[in-house]
Design a protein around this motif. Structure first.
Motif, short mmCIF file in Angstrom:
data_model
loop_
_atom_site.label_atom_id
_atom_site.label_comp_id
_atom_site.label_asym_id
_atom_site.label_seq_id
_atom_site.Cartn_x
_atom_site.Cartn_y
_atom_site.Cartn_z
N VAL A 1 36.35 71.29 28.99
CA VAL A 1 36.91 71.47 27.66
C VAL A 1 37.76 72.73 27.70
O VAL A 1 37.28 73.80 28.08
CB VAL A 1 35.80 71.59 26.59
CG1 VAL A 1 36.41 71.90 25.23
CG2 VAL A 1 34.97 70.32 26.54
N TYR A 2 39.04 72.57 27.36
CA TYR A 2 39.97 73.69 27.31
C TYR A 2 40.18 74.07 25.85
O TYR A 2 40.47 73.22 25.02
CB TYR A 2 41.34 73.31 27.88
CG TYR A 2 41.39 72.84 29.32
CD1 TYR A 2 40.34 73.04 30.19
CD2 TYR A 2 42.52 72.19 29.80
CE1 TYR A 2 40.41 72.61 31.51
CE2 TYR A 2 42.60 71.77 31.11
CZ TYR A 2 41.54 71.98 31.96
OH TYR A 2 41.62 71.55 33.26
N ARG A 3 40.06 75.34 25.56
CA ARG A 3 40.41 75.86 24.24
C ARG A 3 41.64 76.74 24.45
O ARG A 3 41.55 77.80 25.08
CB ARG A 3 39.24 76.63 23.65
CG ARG A 3 38.13 75.66 23.24
CD ARG A 3 36.99 76.30 22.50
NE ARG A 3 36.06 75.28 22.04
CZ ARG A 3 35.12 74.70 22.79
NH1 ARG A 3 34.99 75.04 24.05
NH2 ARG A 3 34.33 73.78 22.27
N GLU B 1 42.07 72.18 21.01
CA GLU B 1 41.13 71.89 22.09
C GLU B 1 41.61 70.65 22.85
O GLU B 1 42.10 69.70 22.26
CB GLU B 1 39.75 71.62 21.48
CG GLU B 1 38.68 71.27 22.48
CD GLU B 1 37.35 71.01 21.79
OE1 GLU B 1 36.72 72.00 21.35
OE2 GLU B 1 36.96 69.84 21.67
N ARG C 1 43.87 80.41 27.79
CA ARG C 1 42.99 79.24 27.86
C ARG C 1 41.58 79.68 28.24
O ARG C 1 41.41 80.45 29.19
CB ARG C 1 43.51 78.24 28.89
CG ARG C 1 42.55 77.12 29.24
CD ARG C 1 43.17 76.11 30.16
NE ARG C 1 44.09 75.28 29.38
CZ ARG C 1 44.97 74.43 29.91
NH1 ARG C 1 45.07 74.31 31.22
NH2 ARG C 1 45.76 73.71 29.12
N ARG D 1 40.08 67.93 25.76
CA ARG D 1 38.94 67.44 26.53
C ARG D 1 39.51 66.72 27.74
O ARG D 1 40.24 65.74 27.60
CB ARG D 1 38.08 66.53 25.68
CG ARG D 1 37.50 67.30 24.50
CD ARG D 1 36.75 66.44 23.56
NE ARG D 1 36.36 67.25 22.40
CZ ARG D 1 35.98 66.75 21.26
NH1 ARG D 1 35.90 65.45 21.10
NH2 ARG D 1 35.66 67.56 20.27
#
Length: 191
Positions: free
Chosen positions: A31-33, A106, A54, A108
């Protein structure tokens, strides 16, 4: 100057593509925020530049700077990236330098590391909760002279996965998320 030679496509049958990728490589879920920054006058965005902080899975942070595209058909850009020990401190540094947050969202991701024709590739199935559909990014980081050859390899991989030229897109996630948000907010920023 490394260039991210990348193509992005809308995936019409995500389950089939995911199964095909799993046959070729191990799957890594992340999961990248992402938070994007720009000057108050949006100079970097206007020039096609990106500054992104990130956080991956809440444990690893990366600061990325991307120059404008070098291949308009693919959206490939020179990219500079480095690990960041403290994303809160890096956010403060960017803001003290006069940048401000312009968007955050976000992603995924299901990542697959492949090799084709001696070229290391990263294939990523992407879902952005705010956007309809699933996307596939296939990229290689290469020197400028190798971009055309790398993009040929990327196109071959996409074709093997049943992704055709009509599925390709150069729309940035930032633009797509901004568009979706603008249609769901009223004049006061409320949904």
């Amino acid at each position: 100057m490394p260039i991210e030679a990348e193509l992005k496509a809308v995936v019409r049958d995500p389950a089939r593509v995911r199964a095909a990728l799993r046959e070729r490589a191990d799957e890594q879920l992340n999961v990248y925020r992402d938070v994007y920054y720009d000057t108050p006058d949006r100079r970097h965005s206007r020039d096609g530049r990106e500054i992104r902080l990130r956080v991956v899975d809440g444990t690893r942070s990366l600061l990325t700077y991307k120059d404008p595209v070098v291949d308009r058909d693919s959206g490939s850009k020179p990219e500079y990236e480095t690990a960041v020990a403290d994303p809160v401190a890096m956010d403060a540094v960017l803001r003290k330098l006069g940048l401000e947050e312009v968007i955050r969202y976000e992603k995924r991701c299901a990542n697959y590391r492949l090799e084709r024709s001696g070229l290391p590739l990263l294939a990523t199935l992407v879902a952005v909760p705010e956007l309809a559909g699933t996307f596939l990014e296939v990229e290689a980081v290469v020197e400028p002279a190798a971009v055309p050859a790398a993009l040929r390899v990327v196109r071959q991989v996409l074709a093997e996965l049943g992704i055709g030229g009509e599925d390709l897109t150069t729309e940035l996630y930032t633009e797509a998320v901004r568009r979706v948000r603008s249609t769901t907010l009223d004049d006061h920023g409320r949904t």
